[in-house]
Design an enzyme around this catalytic site. Structure first.
Site, short mmCIF file in Angstrom:
data_model
loop_
_atom_site.label_atom_id
_atom_site.label_comp_id
_atom_site.label_asym_id
_atom_site.label_seq_id
_atom_site.Cartn_x
_atom_site.Cartn_y
_atom_site.Cartn_z
N GLN A 10 0.79 -1.30 -0.40
CA GLN A 10 0.34 0.44 0.34
C GLN A 10 0.69 1.58 -0.05
O GLN A 10 0.39 1.99 -0.98
CB GLN A 10 -0.62 0.41 1.12
CG GLN A 10 -2.15 -0.52 0.78
CD GLN A 10 -2.97 -0.71 2.75
OE1 GLN A 10 -3.66 -0.44 1.73
NE2 GLN A 10 -3.00 -1.32 3.42
N ASP A 30 15.24 -8.55 -1.80
CA ASP A 30 14.28 -10.07 -1.13
C ASP A 30 15.09 -9.40 0.26
O ASP A 30 15.50 -9.61 0.82
CB ASP A 30 14.96 -10.67 -2.30
CG ASP A 30 13.60 -12.18 -1.56
OD1 ASP A 30 13.33 -11.33 -0.60
OD2 ASP A 30 13.72 -13.03 -1.58
N THR A 56 3.56 -7.47 6.84
CA THR A 56 1.90 -7.15 7.84
C THR A 56 1.56 -8.62 7.98
O THR A 56 0.51 -8.25 8.41
CB THR A 56 2.00 -6.10 6.59
OG1 THR A 56 1.62 -7.05 5.32
CG2 THR A 56 2.98 -4.97 6.24
N TYR A 119 4.20 -9.94 15.54
CA TYR A 119 4.55 -9.23 14.39
C TYR A 119 5.35 -7.58 14.90
O TYR A 119 5.96 -7.24 15.14
CB TYR A 119 3.06 -8.49 13.82
CG TYR A 119 2.99 -7.20 12.97
CD1 TYR A 119 4.12 -6.77 11.45
CD2 TYR A 119 2.90 -5.52 13.69
CE1 TYR A 119 3.96 -5.94 11.10
CE2 TYR A 119 2.48 -4.80 12.75
CZ TYR A 119 3.16 -4.94 11.14
OH TYR A 119 3.55 -3.54 10.97
N TRP A 144 -3.18 1.54 10.69
CA TRP A 144 -4.94 0.91 10.19
C TRP A 144 -4.27 1.38 9.51
O TRP A 144 -5.42 2.96 8.79
CB TRP A 144 -5.70 1.30 11.66
CG TRP A 144 -6.59 1.18 13.36
CD1 TRP A 144 -5.19 0.79 13.78
CD2 TRP A 144 -6.78 1.56 13.39
NE1 TRP A 144 -5.75 0.82 15.05
CE2 TRP A 144 -6.95 0.96 14.41
CE3 TRP A 144 -8.56 2.43 13.05
CZ2 TRP A 144 -8.18 1.00 15.71
CZ3 TRP A 144 -9.19 2.47 14.35
CH2 TRP A 144 -9.12 1.76 15.52
#
Length: 282
Positions: A10, A30, A56, A119, A144
């Protein structure tokens, strides 16, 4: 020119759209090989680096913590050391998940982290490695993240809201959506300012405003998109997930505005732009 690690996520897609960047995907950098991306730093003529690539998959990270740590910490650490050696500023995008979500006050950049999940631990380790590299850096914690790209809450709600008359959504987690387009603009501005003034190095927060819950966020999505779906509030305990989520994801963004002149964006305006990009609004 600013070198961006990341291409399809994103944030990376929004960074590419804003120009002045070269974005490297997994084929060229990578992150599962921590030292693979270093060669890209050594070969670049860039003036700064933004690390937008990340692991993520929050729930999956519970069973893949080593991989998450390699991608979110070891590779950014190696990149940051290479940047420090070349005098290049680094912007590392982190997360509200480095905090345990206790209390109701917005988290300050200097508050003690205590991640609840793998995470969050991997991103905290990344922060520590970026700082330890000894170069010019900005750690930008956000929350968010949403956009017209990839998989995110906005797109999920639009799909489910059109399929069902009622949805049950968690209402006791409080934070703020942050449009990836706004994060991209903030990262670029931070990088440009760090080139001129390395003294601005540090840890900052950037999230949308005003604060909200996931349930109220869903209501705003449906209201703006004119989707006739009712939202029923439920507690986090009624929606168990492999990774624990913080109840309090409020982030105090004052320092970013004070130091860089970057104010909090209104996520409701960003949501409107996302819905237009998705063809939900004319």
């Amino acid at each position: 020119m600013i070198l961006v690690f990341g291409e399809t996520g994103q944030l990376a897609r929004e960074l590419a759209a804003q120009g002045g960047t070269v974005c490297l995907g997994r084929d060229l950098a990578d992150f599962t090989d921590p030292y693979g991306p270093v060669a890209r730093v050594e070969d670049t003529g860039a003036d700064a680096v933004i690390i937008a690539a990340a692991y993520t998959a929050v729930d999956k990270a519970e069973s893949e913590e080593d991989l998450a740590t390699t991608v979110n910490a070891e590779a950014p650490g190696a990149i940051s050391r290479a940047c420090a050696a070349r005098g290049l500023p680094v912007v590392y995008v982190s997360t509200d998940y480095v905090f345990d979500g206790s209390g109701e006050a917005p988290w300050q950049p200097g508050d003690a982290p205590a991640p609840l999940n793998a995470y969050g631990r991997s991103k905290l380790a990344g922060e520590e490695m970026v700082r330890a590299a000894g170069g010019t850096y900005a750690i930008l914690r956000t929350s968010w993240v949403v956009s017209a790209h990839g998989n995110n809450f906005v797109k999920t709600m639009l799909r489910l809201g059109k399929e069902r008359e009622r949805l049950t959504i968690v209402a006791d987690q409080t934070g703020a959506p942050t449009p990836a387009r706004d994060i991209a603009a903030a990262c670029l501005e931070i990088a440009r300012q760090l080139i001129k003034d390395p003294g601005k190095s540090g840890t900052y927060h950037f999230a949308g405003g005003p604060e909200t819950s996931w349930a109220d966020f869903a209501r705003e999505i449906f209201a703006q998109a004119d989707v006739a779906c009712t939202v029923e509030d439920i507690p986090t305990s009624a929606y168990p997930t492999p990774a624990a989520r913080p109840l309090n994801s409020r982030l105090d963004c004052t320092a970013l505005d004070t130091v860089f002149g970057i104010p909090q964006p209104d996520w409701r305006l960003g949501l409107n732009d996302i819905l237009k990009d998705l063809g939900e609004l004319s």
